[in-house]
Design an enzyme around this catalytic site. Structure first.
Site, PDB file in Angstrom:
ATOM      1  N   ASP A 115       0.832  -1.202   0.000  1.00 51.14           N
ATOM      2  CA  ASP A 115       0.000   0.000   0.000  1.00 51.14           C
ATOM      3  C   ASP A 115       0.869   1.256   0.000  1.00 51.14           C
ATOM      4  O   ASP A 115       2.032   1.237   0.446  1.00 51.14           O
ATOM      5  CB  ASP A 115      -0.911  -0.012   1.230  1.00 51.14           C
ATOM      6  CG  ASP A 115      -2.186   0.786   1.024  1.00 51.14           C
ATOM      7  OD1 ASP A 115      -2.255   1.568   0.056  1.00 51.14           O
ATOM      8  OD2 ASP A 115      -3.125   0.628   1.832  1.00 51.14           O
ATOM      9  N   ASP A 156      -7.786   5.175  -3.688  1.00 42.93           N
ATOM     10  CA  ASP A 156      -8.889   5.314  -2.737  1.00 42.93           C
ATOM     11  C   ASP A 156      -9.986   6.201  -3.322  1.00 42.93           C
ATOM     12  O   ASP A 156     -10.244   7.322  -2.862  1.00 42.93           O
ATOM     13  CB  ASP A 156      -8.370   5.882  -1.417  1.00 42.93           C
ATOM     14  CG  ASP A 156      -7.380   4.950  -0.749  1.00 42.93           C
ATOM     15  OD1 ASP A 156      -7.326   3.763  -1.127  1.00 42.93           O
ATOM     16  OD2 ASP A 156      -6.636   5.407   0.144  1.00 42.93           O
ATOM     17  N   GLU A 172       3.526   5.417  -3.213  1.00 43.67           N
ATOM     18  CA  GLU A 172       3.915   6.658  -3.896  1.00 43.67           C
ATOM     19  C   GLU A 172       5.261   7.204  -3.410  1.00 43.67           C
ATOM     20  O   GLU A 172       6.026   7.667  -4.275  1.00 43.67           O
ATOM     21  CB  GLU A 172       2.827   7.733  -3.696  1.00 43.67           C
ATOM     22  CG  GLU A 172       1.484   7.373  -4.278  1.00 43.67           C
ATOM     23  CD  GLU A 172       0.652   6.476  -3.345  1.00 43.67           C
ATOM     24  OE1 GLU A 172       0.891   6.482  -2.126  1.00 43.67           O
ATOM     25  OE2 GLU A 172      -0.215   5.758  -3.847  1.00 43.67           O
TER      26      GLU A 172
END
Length: 777
Positions: free
Chosen positions: A379, A462, A382
């Protein structure tokens, strides 16, 4: 005379090197052009005469034995060409133009102002502009939530953020692609037919130009440049259930138990965050510190005993109380910028450092993988960059959060966008070095060029549950695929449902949206239900006999029926650099109706998918039903098509209005296709391929290669797999099944094929024993 002398020397030297390279100096700026293959050339521009040092993270060393080039100079230009591509450099201004083998111009550079713009002692902005034709469409650049198919007349910041994936690769309908080889934040802009790429940090203009007859050839050469995609495990193409979040090991096991009791297929369950506990100072400790997971090995064993797999979330950041944080900190492997959750001492690790990647894997292996974890959910790759007030950085350059961060290679700004590539690749290579008996499967939120070679599946971030968001996922997925990245999915139902549907799964309007999203999910690379605010398991939508439950059940079942088709398409991705989700421009490049069409696509080579993205029940509905309809406008390209649902034959080259009930999804198969369907199964297994329904859609000759292997190891890399090729002769009405090629452990000795020629409405059943056979209709 000075430049002529330099050119004469360079050309002479190039001829000794098979004329593959030009080096040209003008006004103390150097341009290098080097062919790597007949389709691909590398362009490099820098100040001075000595090439700057650069850490090249992405591009592979291509050795093309078939490369043949020649160099020619005229009074005004230098020309270097292969059998596919011609490149002309204007000697007076250094501008480069690209042509196909017939001397049709594909693209030309513009004179670029402030090409090398020094910002401070450590940062220089890098720019290059190009002239585009008014009629061409441009695709790629990763995944962006702008709802656009063609990226013409757009300005896009390529910077890794939640819901935006920066892949600096684009391609055009004119037959070329550009990989912009820069790892910093980059702005793509297209105004008045001038395309500009400007990167926040770098020391040279560095890009690769790829010529190709079509999108497939461009992507093929892009993957030769940046890496092939390995095979995923078979189970990953089944149905995956997730939630934010399961809160105990019993809850995880109970999900699989309930699916099995209901006889609803499922292949994996996903454990989201906080299995390490709720204390953010112990954030992502990469171990089961939460007391609700007293025996994680037993939990995993219980899931395995029900023929299911388990994935788990791991972040690239750690709380200060965790052992992994302490080791990373002691070895100076942590960045010092704020990240989620802020103000808790959480820090991101330097994924560019190979030793830091090894430490990361050490904890993953010892605490998770060794206990039997099957797949990774990496997760926030980035990674998250947030201010201390918990807000995100603005969508611009000059981000204050990472201003002083230094990576293993240097200034963080210079390498920012490549973080997910490095972190994901570290896990991939370390698992490969640990064992070859379990294929790497990595679901992750961010990606960079080349990441396909690290068994990476992205999801779209998300996103919020809404009809508009569902619509936007289609062009987002297709542009990601056209960026050369083959595997994409989204949270079925949208991650945040509470914003628009506070009652969650009790709201029939949310149920409708969820069902349509799930139908779309069948035809993505990974069918995965996930989100927060409301649970998404099938039994949360009612019981057998209820509309929502039955529609969910139907489409999960369809996914398993399609698995031989999907797995064979995945083999084409690995072996032929193919694409799974195919924008119609890939197969119909001359049809301008599809240039900006982001509402439908081909899944594999044969099935046209047109997701329903409008509501039936938005007004005056008290219950869902499977009688009311919504109309979808669909474009069928040239050729004949068959309705997947009814087998009705429809002429292409036209727009149609298709009515669909809630239980129906517009699906079409093009004439000249073979689509295998398995019997529905409770979980994925290559043994499910033993008995197949072979559907032939006549109208043209057709072929299909059925791929089989051991499912979850790397023996296929050693040749342990089989191919069964089907050939339909439309004129003679014969289906020839070639002798099987290859073998593997556990290969079925016999196959049973139920052959259905759709238009003829004729069916024949045959037993296939790996020898060639011809079936006449």
């Amino acid at each position: 005379m000075k430049y002529f002398s330099v050119l004469s020397l360079i050309i002479f030297q190039i001829q000794l090197l098979r004329a593959q390279e030009i080096k040209y100096v003008l006004n103390n700026e150097t341009t290098e052009i080097k062919f790597l293959s007949n389709n691909t050339a590398h362009i490099l521009k820098y100040q001075g005469t000595h090439a700057p040092v650069k850490n090249d993270l992405i591009v592979l060393n291509i050795q093309d034995a078939g490369l043949k080039t020649s160099v020619k100079k005229t009074d005004t230009s230098l020309i270097i060409q292969s059998s596919v591509l011609m490149i002309e450099l204007n000697k007076s201004n250094g501008i480069i133009s690209f042509f196909d083998k017939n001397k049709n111009r594909l693209l030309a550079e513009n004179k670029t102002e402030q090409q090398f713009q020094k910002i401070d002692d450590s940062v220089m902005h890098i720019s290059q502009s190009f002239s585009l034709s008014s009629g061409e469409a441009v695709y790629g650049l990763g995944q962006h939530q702008n709802g656009k198919m063609s990226q013409r007349n757009q300005t896009i910041l390529l910077k890794q953020r939640n819901m935006d994936i920066a892949v600096p690769f684009l391609q055009s309908t004119k037959g070329y692609g550009i990989y912009w080889n820069n790892y910093s934040a980059t702005i793509y802009s297209d105004k008045q037919n001038v395309m500009n790429l400007t990167s926040e940090a770098g020391n040279c203009v560095d890009y690769y130009f790829i010529a190709g007859k079509n999108a497939d050839e461009i992507i093929d050469n892009y993957r030769k440049l940046t890496g092939k995609a390995p095979m995923f495990p078979l189970w990953s193409f089944g149905y995956i259930q997730s939630r934010e979040r399961y809160q105990s090991q019993e809850e995880v096991v109970d999900v699989v138990r309930k699916y099995r009791a209901l006889k609803v297929p499922i292949d994996a369950v996903v454990q989201d965050w906080q299995y390490w506990g709720s204390d953010s100072h112990n954030w992502n400790s990469v171990q089961f510190d939460n007391p609700n997971y007293p025996n994680p090995a037993a939990m995993i064993d219980s899931v395995h005993a029900m023929n299911a797999k388990i994935m788990i979330s791991v972040w690239p950041s750690f709380g200060e109380k965790s052992a992994i944080y302490k080791e990373m900190e002691q070895k100076h492997f942590l960045f010092d910028f704020p990240t989620f959750p802020v103000n808790n001492g959480v820090k991101v690790y330097d994924a560019f450092n190979p030793q830091a990647r090894d430490v990361y894997w050490k904890y993953m292996n010892r605490n998770l993988f060794s206990k039997g974890i099957d797949g990774w959910w990496l997760d926030a790759t980035e990674p998250e960059q947030q201010k201390t007030d918990n807000t995100h950085e603005p969508d611009t350059f000059n981000t204050s959060v990472i201003k002083n961060a230094i990576t293993y290679f240097g200034n963080y700004k210079t390498y920012n966008n490549a973080f997910p590539f490095e972190s994901v690749s570290g896990v991939y290579h370390n698992q490969r070095n640990t064992t070859s008996d379990k294929r790497v499967f990595i679901l992750t939120r961010s990606a960079f060029a080349g990441q396909q070679r690290a068994s990476s599946m992205v999801w779209s971030g998300d996103i919020t549950a809404s009809w508009q968001t569902l619509k936007d996922q289609i062009p987002a997925a297709l542009n990601y695929s056209l960026s050369g990245m083959p595997y994409w999915n989204a949270d079925i139902g949208g991650f945040f449902s509470g914003t628009n549907y506070p009652k969650g799964n009790k709201d029939l309007l949310y149920q409708e949206l969820y069902l349509r999203w799930l139908q779309f999910g069948v035809f993505t690379a990974m069918m995965r239900s996930h989100g927060t605010n409301t649970p998404r398991e099938i039994y949360q939508f009612g019981k057998p006999g209820d509309v929502a439950f039955d529609v969910i059940r139907k489409y999960i079942g369809l996914r398993y029926r399609l698995e031989p088709y999907i797995y064979s398409a995945a083999w084409a991705v690995t072996s032929q650099n193919a694409s799974l989700m195919r924008a119609l421009i890939m197969d119909y490049p001359q049809d301008k109706n599809v240039y900006d069409l982001g509402t439908e696509y081909l899944f594999g080579n044969s099935i046209l998918v047109a997701p329903v993205t409008d509501s039936i029940f938005a007004k005056n509905a008290s219950a869902l039903d499977t009688v009311s309809t919504v109309t979808t406008k669909i474009y069928l390209p040239e050729g004949d098509w068959y309705s997947f649902n009814t087998n009705e034959k429809i002429a292409g080259g036209q727009w149609i209005n298709q009515s669909s009930t809630l239980s129906q999804m517009p699906l079409f198969v093009k004439a000249g296709s073979i689509v295998p369907l398995a019997n529905e199964a409770q979980y994925s297994s290559i043994q499910n391929f033993k008995t197949l329904e072979i559907n032939v859609y006549p109208g043209k000759d057709a072929t299909f290669e059925l791929y089989e292997d051991e499912g979850d190891n790397y023996n296929y890399e050693k040749g342990k797999y089989s191919i069964i090729k089907f050939n339909w002769n439309d004129k003679n009405r014969t289906l020839t099944i070639d002798a099987g090629k290859g073998s593997f452990n556990g290969m079925p000795k016999h196959h049973f094929f139920k052959i259905n020629v759709v238009e003829l409405n004729k069916k024949k059943a045959v037993e296939y024993n790996n020898a060639e056979m011809v079936v006449q209709f």
